[in-house]
Design a protein around this motif. Structure first.
Motif, PDB file in Angstrom:
ATOM      1  N   PHE A 181      48.593  23.669  16.786  1.00 59.93           N
ATOM      2  CA  PHE A 181      47.639  23.464  15.704  1.00 59.93           C
ATOM      3  C   PHE A 181      46.316  23.196  16.384  1.00 59.93           C
ATOM      4  O   PHE A 181      46.224  23.265  17.605  1.00 59.93           O
ATOM      5  CB  PHE A 181      48.057  22.296  14.817  1.00 59.93           C
ATOM      6  N   SER A 182      45.291  22.844  15.620  1.00 64.25           N
ATOM      7  CA  SER A 182      43.969  22.756  16.238  1.00 64.25           C
ATOM      8  C   SER A 182      43.933  21.704  17.344  1.00 64.25           C
ATOM      9  O   SER A 182      43.242  21.872  18.332  1.00 64.25           O
ATOM     10  CB  SER A 182      42.926  22.462  15.182  1.00 64.25           C
ATOM     11  N   SER A 183      44.704  20.628  17.196  1.00 64.36           N
ATOM     12  CA  SER A 183      44.640  19.609  18.243  1.00 64.36           C
ATOM     13  C   SER A 183      46.019  19.222  18.749  1.00 64.36           C
ATOM     14  O   SER A 183      46.209  18.140  19.263  1.00 64.36           O
ATOM     15  CB  SER A 183      43.912  18.372  17.723  1.00 64.36           C
TER      16      SER A 183
ATOM     17  N   ASN B  73      48.743  20.640  21.296  1.00 63.16           N
ATOM     18  CA  ASN B  73      49.095  21.705  22.241  1.00 63.16           C
ATOM     19  C   ASN B  73      50.344  21.330  23.018  1.00 63.16           C
ATOM     20  O   ASN B  73      51.074  20.408  22.656  1.00 63.16           O
ATOM     21  CB  ASN B  73      47.919  22.010  23.154  1.00 63.16           C
TER      22      ASN B  73
ATOM     23  N   ARG C 288      48.990  27.882  24.455  1.00 63.27           N
ATOM     24  CA  ARG C 288      48.189  28.074  23.252  1.00 63.27           C
ATOM     25  C   ARG C 288      48.344  26.862  22.344  1.00 63.27           C
ATOM     26  O   ARG C 288      49.380  26.197  22.362  1.00 63.27           O
ATOM     27  CB  ARG C 288      48.573  29.378  22.571  1.00 63.27           C
ATOM     28  N   ASP C 289      47.281  26.562  21.597  1.00 63.13           N
ATOM     29  CA  ASP C 289      47.337  25.406  20.709  1.00 63.13           C
ATOM     30  C   ASP C 289      48.255  25.718  19.534  1.00 63.13           C
ATOM     31  O   ASP C 289      48.138  26.772  18.916  1.00 63.13           O
ATOM     32  CB  ASP C 289      45.938  25.086  20.170  1.00 63.13           C
TER      33      ASP C 289
ATOM     34  N   ARG D 256      46.590  25.098  30.280  1.00 60.11           N
ATOM     35  CA  ARG D 256      46.627  25.198  28.823  1.00 60.11           C
ATOM     36  C   ARG D 256      47.743  26.115  28.393  1.00 60.11           C
ATOM     37  O   ARG D 256      48.074  27.074  29.062  1.00 60.11           O
ATOM     38  CB  ARG D 256      45.306  25.766  28.315  1.00 60.11           C
TER      39      ARG D 256
END
Lengths: 86, 255
Positions: free
Chosen positions: B21-23, B25, B18-19, B16
């Motif tokens: 935005f919310s969806s 990445n 960091r995102d 991962r």
């Protein structure tokens, strides 16, 4: 006795140990067959290419196909390793 | 001493970023970039004058088209498969451009190391080779997938089960897992050796030989990075060539 409390294995520890070691076994065992298979396959392909260099292109394509199919078993073992171990 | 400072991160945290935005990445960013860069290369190449000798981006585009034509289509489907070149080329280029960020500094993440992109691509391939089969052979495609022409009657029950499972389930599954697991394995290897180098360099120790020994995992890291260049290309090539084999197989049952 309290000082040694952290040394006593709990059930959760046993489970984690079993998971970690069986993940290792899973991948190790899964790698044996494909290892032998790919070695044999590539060796034979090199032999074929050396005997008949004009057919090298065709042999190479088929070799990659064979590698892809053989390797899939090892990779499934790797996925199982991740599923059990991490 | 090292065992304490060397702590392997959770699998989720190495996959991962960091995102944004919310969806949206890093994976999505790389996938979008791969699609945009791939399209840009060919749009720019298409604008060049075709009558002069090709150079620059047009050279790159022509080389890749030639590679897909001679290395993939002609080897597996023959002349009648040349119509599939655009599809196979875009598949190859997209997968390659998704794989390559695995070794580009600061990106360091192949987009195909998450399940979503390989799954979607192999489902697409599944739909296409099924569709091609029905288009070329009609409803007889169903019996041809279960019993390839020339199977003796006594073997039909056994062959039927094997071919059914192989054609409908194992093919898309193995396409997905091959690409995904290869890229993930490469990524985890790189992370492991990078962490090992880092923890040896920063180890709090009295043993003077320990820090220079960091050169060993570092060499391994360099070697593996070079190996990943090969893997990124090879996996894109294998995915594309298997697609070509499956499509060719549904178009002509006798092969």
């Amino acid at each position: 006795m309290e000082a040694f409390a952290h040394l006593v294995a709990t059930a959760a520890d046993d489970k984690a140990t079993a998971a970690a070691s069986s993940a290792g076994y899973a991948y190790g065992l899964a790698a044996i067959g494909p290892g032998i298979g790919i070695g044999y396959l590539v060796g034979k392909s090199v032999e074929a290419m050396a005997r008949q260099p004009e057919a090298a292109g065709m042999v190479r394509t088929t070799m990659f196909l064979g590698i892809a199919f053989t390797e899939a078993l090892a990779l499934i073992g790797f996925v199982v390793f991740i599923l059990i171990g991490l | 001493m090292i065992a304490e400072s060397f702590k392997f991160p959770e699998i989720n945290s190495i996959l991962r970023w960091r995102d944004l935005f919310s969806s949206f990445n890093k994976i999505a960013l790389i996938a979008v970039a791969a699609a945009v860069i791939g399209s840009l290369i060919f749009i720019l190449a298409g604008r060049k004058d075709a009558s002069v000798a090709p150079k620059g981006v047009r050279n790159l585009a022509e080389t890749s088209v030639e590679f897909v034509e001679n290395g993939i289509v002609m080897q597996t489907m023959g002349k009648e498969g040349l119509g599939w070149t655009p599809f196979l080329l875009s598949l190859f280029l997209f997968i390659y451009l998704c794989n390559v960020p695995g070794i580009i500094p600061f990106l360091q993440m192949p987009a195909t190391a998450r399940m979503a992109i390989p799954v979607f691509l192999s489902l697409l391939v599944w739909v296409i080779y099924m569709g091609v089969g029905f288009k070329h052979q009609g409803i007889k495609y169903l019996t041809h997938t279960i019993w390839p022409p020339g199977v003796p009657t006594a073997l039909k029950p056994l062959v039927g089960v094997i071919e059914l499972i192989s054609n409908y389930f194992v093919r898309p599954f193995s396409l997905t897992v091959r690409l995904f697991a290869n890229m993930l394995a490469g990524h985890i290897l790189l992370v492991t050796f990078a962490l090992l180098t880092n923890s040896l360099v920063t180890a709090q120790t009295q043993q003077f030989m320990l820090k220079p020994m960091a050169i060993l995992p570092f060499f391994m890291l360099v070697f593996l990075t070079a190996f990943e260049v090969l893997v990124a290309f090879l996996q894109a090539y294998i995915f594309t060539i298997l697609t070509a084999v499956y499509i060719g197989g549904s178009a002509h049952p006798e092969h």
